[in-house]
Design a protein around this motif. Structure first.
Motif, PDB file in Angstrom:
ATOM      1  N   LEU A 190      42.596  12.482 -36.278  1.00 39.99           N
ATOM      2  CA  LEU A 190      41.443  13.063 -36.952  1.00 39.99           C
ATOM      3  C   LEU A 190      41.832  13.840 -38.206  1.00 39.99           C
ATOM      4  O   LEU A 190      41.290  13.596 -39.293  1.00 39.99           O
ATOM      5  N   LEU A 191      42.733  14.778 -38.082  1.00 37.13           N
ATOM      6  CA  LEU A 191      43.068  15.628 -39.230  1.00 37.13           C
ATOM      7  C   LEU A 191      43.826  14.860 -40.301  1.00 37.13           C
ATOM      8  O   LEU A 191      43.605  15.082 -41.500  1.00 37.13           O
ATOM      9  N   GLU A 192      44.692  13.946 -39.895  1.00 28.00           N
ATOM     10  CA  GLU A 192      45.442  13.160 -40.872  1.00 28.00           C
ATOM     11  C   GLU A 192      44.508  12.259 -41.673  1.00 28.00           C
ATOM     12  O   GLU A 192      44.608  12.163 -42.898  1.00 28.00           O
ATOM     13  N   PHE A 193      43.545  11.618 -41.001  1.00 30.24           N
ATOM     14  CA  PHE A 193      42.564  10.793 -41.704  1.00 30.24           C
ATOM     15  C   PHE A 193      41.677  11.656 -42.602  1.00 30.24           C
ATOM     16  O   PHE A 193      41.333  11.261 -43.718  1.00 30.24           O
ATOM     17  N   ALA A 194      41.287  12.835 -42.120  1.00 27.22           N
ATOM     18  CA  ALA A 194      40.428  13.721 -42.915  1.00 27.22           C
ATOM     19  C   ALA A 194      41.127  14.152 -44.201  1.00 27.22           C
ATOM     20  O   ALA A 194      40.476  14.326 -45.238  1.00 27.22           O
ATOM     21  N   SER A 195      42.435  14.304 -44.150  1.00 33.45           N
ATOM     22  CA  SER A 195      43.187  14.742 -45.341  1.00 33.45           C
ATOM     23  C   SER A 195      43.227  13.673 -46.416  1.00 33.45           C
ATOM     24  O   SER A 195      43.548  13.969 -47.572  1.00 33.45           O
ATOM     25  N   ARG A 196      42.889  12.437 -46.063  1.00 33.76           N
ATOM     26  CA  ARG A 196      42.960  11.328 -47.015  1.00 33.76           C
ATOM     27  C   ARG A 196      41.595  10.835 -47.464  1.00 33.76           C
ATOM     28  O   ARG A 196      41.498  10.018 -48.383  1.00 33.76           O
ATOM     29  N   ALA A 197      40.542  11.309 -46.839  1.00 38.15           N
ATOM     30  CA  ALA A 197      39.211  10.751 -47.099  1.00 38.15           C
ATOM     31  C   ALA A 197      38.500  11.489 -48.229  1.00 38.15           C
ATOM     32  O   ALA A 197      38.542  12.718 -48.316  1.00 38.15           O
ATOM     33  N   ASP A 198      37.812  10.723 -49.070  1.00 37.75           N
ATOM     34  CA  ASP A 198      36.945  11.302 -50.101  1.00 37.75           C
ATOM     35  C   ASP A 198      35.556  11.585 -49.540  1.00 37.75           C
ATOM     36  O   ASP A 198      34.869  12.491 -50.014  1.00 37.75           O
ATOM     37  N   ILE A 199      35.155  10.798 -48.547  1.00 32.90           N
ATOM     38  CA  ILE A 199      33.834  10.925 -47.930  1.00 32.90           C
ATOM     39  C   ILE A 199      34.017  10.800 -46.423  1.00 32.90           C
ATOM     40  O   ILE A 199      34.718   9.903 -45.946  1.00 32.90           O
ATOM     41  N   ILE A 200      33.389  11.699 -45.681  1.00 32.97           N
ATOM     42  CA  ILE A 200      33.446  11.679 -44.219  1.00 32.97           C
ATOM     43  C   ILE A 200      32.028  11.559 -43.701  1.00 32.97           C
ATOM     44  O   ILE A 200      31.152  12.335 -44.093  1.00 32.97           O
ATOM     45  N   VAL A 201      31.792  10.580 -42.843  1.00 36.44           N
ATOM     46  CA  VAL A 201      30.474  10.377 -42.246  1.00 36.44           C
ATOM     47  C   VAL A 201      30.583  10.612 -40.742  1.00 36.44           C
ATOM     48  O   VAL A 201      31.336   9.911 -40.061  1.00 36.44           O
ATOM     49  N   THR A 202      29.841  11.587 -40.237  1.00 30.65           N
ATOM     50  CA  THR A 202      29.842  11.846 -38.801  1.00 30.65           C
ATOM     51  C   THR A 202      28.687  11.072 -38.169  1.00 30.65           C
ATOM     52  O   THR A 202      27.524  11.277 -38.513  1.00 30.65           O
ATOM     53  N   LEU A 218      31.029   4.954 -55.811  1.00 30.02           N
ATOM     54  CA  LEU A 218      31.548   4.800 -54.459  1.00 30.02           C
ATOM     55  C   LEU A 218      32.773   3.895 -54.479  1.00 30.02           C
ATOM     56  O   LEU A 218      33.676   4.031 -53.645  1.00 30.02           O
ATOM     57  N   TYR A 219      32.821   3.009 -55.449  1.00 30.24           N
ATOM     58  CA  TYR A 219      33.961   2.110 -55.618  1.00 30.24           C
ATOM     59  C   TYR A 219      35.259   2.921 -55.706  1.00 30.24           C
ATOM     60  O   TYR A 219      35.361   3.902 -56.436  1.00 30.24           O
ATOM     61  N   GLY A 220      36.256   2.484 -54.946  1.00 24.25           N
ATOM     62  CA  GLY A 220      37.568   3.116 -55.008  1.00 24.25           C
ATOM     63  C   GLY A 220      37.754   4.303 -54.085  1.00 24.25           C
ATOM     64  O   GLY A 220      38.857   4.840 -53.983  1.00 24.25           O
ATOM     65  N   LYS A 221      36.695   4.729 -53.402  1.00 24.33           N
ATOM     66  CA  LYS A 221      36.783   5.884 -52.519  1.00 24.33           C
ATOM     67  C   LYS A 221      37.321   5.475 -51.136  1.00 24.33           C
ATOM     68  O   LYS A 221      37.259   4.319 -50.740  1.00 24.33           O
ATOM     69  N   LEU A 270      29.451  -0.765 -46.098  1.00 23.59           N
ATOM     70  CA  LEU A 270      30.355  -0.125 -47.061  1.00 23.59           C
ATOM     71  C   LEU A 270      31.309  -1.120 -47.711  1.00 23.59           C
ATOM     72  O   LEU A 270      31.701  -0.944 -48.872  1.00 23.59           O
ATOM     73  N   ARG A 271      31.689  -2.144 -46.965  1.00 27.10           N
ATOM     74  CA  ARG A 271      32.724  -3.057 -47.442  1.00 27.10           C
ATOM     75  C   ARG A 271      32.452  -3.614 -48.839  1.00 27.10           C
ATOM     76  O   ARG A 271      33.369  -3.653 -49.680  1.00 27.10           O
ATOM     77  N   PRO A 272      31.229  -4.053 -49.181  1.00 28.77           N
ATOM     78  CA  PRO A 272      31.006  -4.613 -50.525  1.00 28.77           C
ATOM     79  C   PRO A 272      31.161  -3.601 -51.665  1.00 28.77           C
ATOM     80  O   PRO A 272      31.239  -4.006 -52.824  1.00 28.77           O
ATOM     81  N   ILE A 300      25.294   9.152 -49.187  1.00 32.51           N
ATOM     82  CA  ILE A 300      26.563   9.125 -49.915  1.00 32.51           C
ATOM     83  C   ILE A 300      26.318   8.976 -51.413  1.00 32.51           C
ATOM     84  O   ILE A 300      26.863   9.722 -52.240  1.00 32.51           O
ATOM     85  N   LEU A 301      25.501   8.005 -51.777  1.00 30.30           N
ATOM     86  CA  LEU A 301      25.228   7.763 -53.192  1.00 30.30           C
ATOM     87  C   LEU A 301      24.495   8.940 -53.825  1.00 30.30           C
ATOM     88  O   LEU A 301      24.725   9.271 -55.006  1.00 30.30           O
ATOM     89  N   SER A 302      23.629   9.595 -53.061  1.00 30.05           N
ATOM     90  CA  SER A 302      22.906  10.752 -53.592  1.00 30.05           C
ATOM     91  C   SER A 302      23.859  11.888 -53.929  1.00 30.05           C
ATOM     92  O   SER A 302      23.678  12.589 -54.934  1.00 30.05           O
TER      93      SER A 302
END
Length: 338
Positions: free
Chosen positions: A211-223, A146-149, A167-169, A119-121
């Motif tokens: 799934l699709l509703e959450f995907a529409s709001r996410a800046d980063i998706i981790v599978t 990553l802050y705010g994402k 991720l929480r911190p 993610i950071l890369s």
């Protein structure tokens, strides 16, 4: 007079992931009745009849190969993925099939840490940084925090939970998708699934219907979900079209979760803002593949779970299970699937 121990032969399929063999050998050095053989994948079918226990790794053990395993008693994965094993064929042949649970071994923890690294890369434009360094320029590129994402964890199992903790911190909002949110206490850490029992790992949870509703709001998706007939190609054209434009995608699970053509199209159009993979559609993956030529695409060589912590623990489990198999004792550290 001591009863002689039964000889046991372990077959490691493939020469990839050499650390698995090295760590297992370390724990077996005082057990000369147990031997290890390592063969390239293309030679396994001709050698498997000579072995009692098979550590499958990246090998596909289909019914034809299993039919030649006339002495085999156990097939075990050095990790959690068993999608390459024909479990029904093994069951018919009287061969037990098992995997090493990711919880408690350091495997899930290691994969979660690697997810953070990927993610950071992406957010700091790692490829562009390397080019800037080579050109002897300073002060670029301008990265993102990553802050705010908002991060969507697709597959809230052992890896997903470890990822949420880490991720929480960073000050992110965490969404999580899981097929079932049955509240069962995990005996390893005392947590319950979800956000009850004082566990504030995630902000919103949902099933596949979200799934699709959450995907529409996410800046980063981790599978980080398992690959099966329900999840194969889950990141498809519809998913990529509905996600937030420019969102980044990180895959630390299995390449087959992503639809190759759909991902390539989304990168070309800019709908997908970046891709980082530790796994690919075929492995080893072709370094000249068109997807890898994009500046916002990163790949690592299937090393998310390859750490000293996880390999030491998993090597010990393989070794102990081999000893127990040779003596006829139960193998409690393994998770059997048949």
């Amino acid at each position: 007079m001591a009863t002689p121990l039964n000889k046991l032969r372990i077959l490691f399929c493939g020469v990839e992931f050499p650390g698995a063999v090295n760590h297992t050998q370390q724990f077996l050095k005082h057990y000369p009745h147990i031997s290890i053989g390592v063969w390239p994948r293309e030679e396994v079918a001709d050698k498997i009849a000579d072995y009692d226990m098979c550590v499958v790794r990246m090998m596909r053990l289909d019914s034809a190969v299993i039919a030649r395993a006339t002495s085999l008693k156990l097939i075990v994965q050095f990790g959690v993925g068993l999608e390459g094993v024909d479990i029904e064929a093994a069951t018919r042949a009287g061969i037990k099939v098992a995997k090493i649970p990711s919880a408690g071994t350091g495997n899930a923890l290691s994969c979660a840490e690697h997810s953070i690294y990927l993610i950071l890369s992406l957010l700091r434009y790692q490829k562009e940084m390397a080019e800037t360094f080579e050109a002897k320029r300073l002060g670029g590129p301008v990265g993102e925090t990553l802050y705010g994402k908002t991060v969507l964890i697709l597959g809230y199992g052992n890896i997903g939970k470890e990822l949420a903790i880490r991720l929480r911190p960073f000050g992110v909002k965490i969404l999580a998708i899981k097929r079932s949110w049955t509240k069962k206490v995990n005996p390893l850490n005392g947590y319950r699934d979800g956000i009850d029992n004082g566990d504030q790992r995630i902000d919103e949870k949902g099933g596949i219907e979200c799934l699709l509703e959450f995907a529409s709001r996410a800046d980063i998706i981790v599978t980080c979900c398992v690959l099966n007939h329900e999840t194969a190609g889950i990141v498809n054209r519809t998913f990529l079209r509905e996600m937030k434009k420019g969102a980044r995608l990180v895959n630390v699970a299995r390449g087959g979760l992503l639809d190759y053509e759909a991902v390539k199209e989304a990168l070309a159009s800019g709908q997908l803002g970046g891709l980082a993979m530790d796994v690919a559609w075929s492995e080893p993956f072709d370094p000249s593949d068109p997807i890898l030529q994009y500046p916002n695409v990163l790949i690592t060589p299937h090393v998310a779970g390859v750490t000293e912590l996880s390999y030491s623990n998993m090597g010990k489990i393989i070794a102990e299970s081999a000893i127990q198999l040779s003596t006829g004792d139960p193998m409690p550290a393994l998770e059997f699937v048949n």
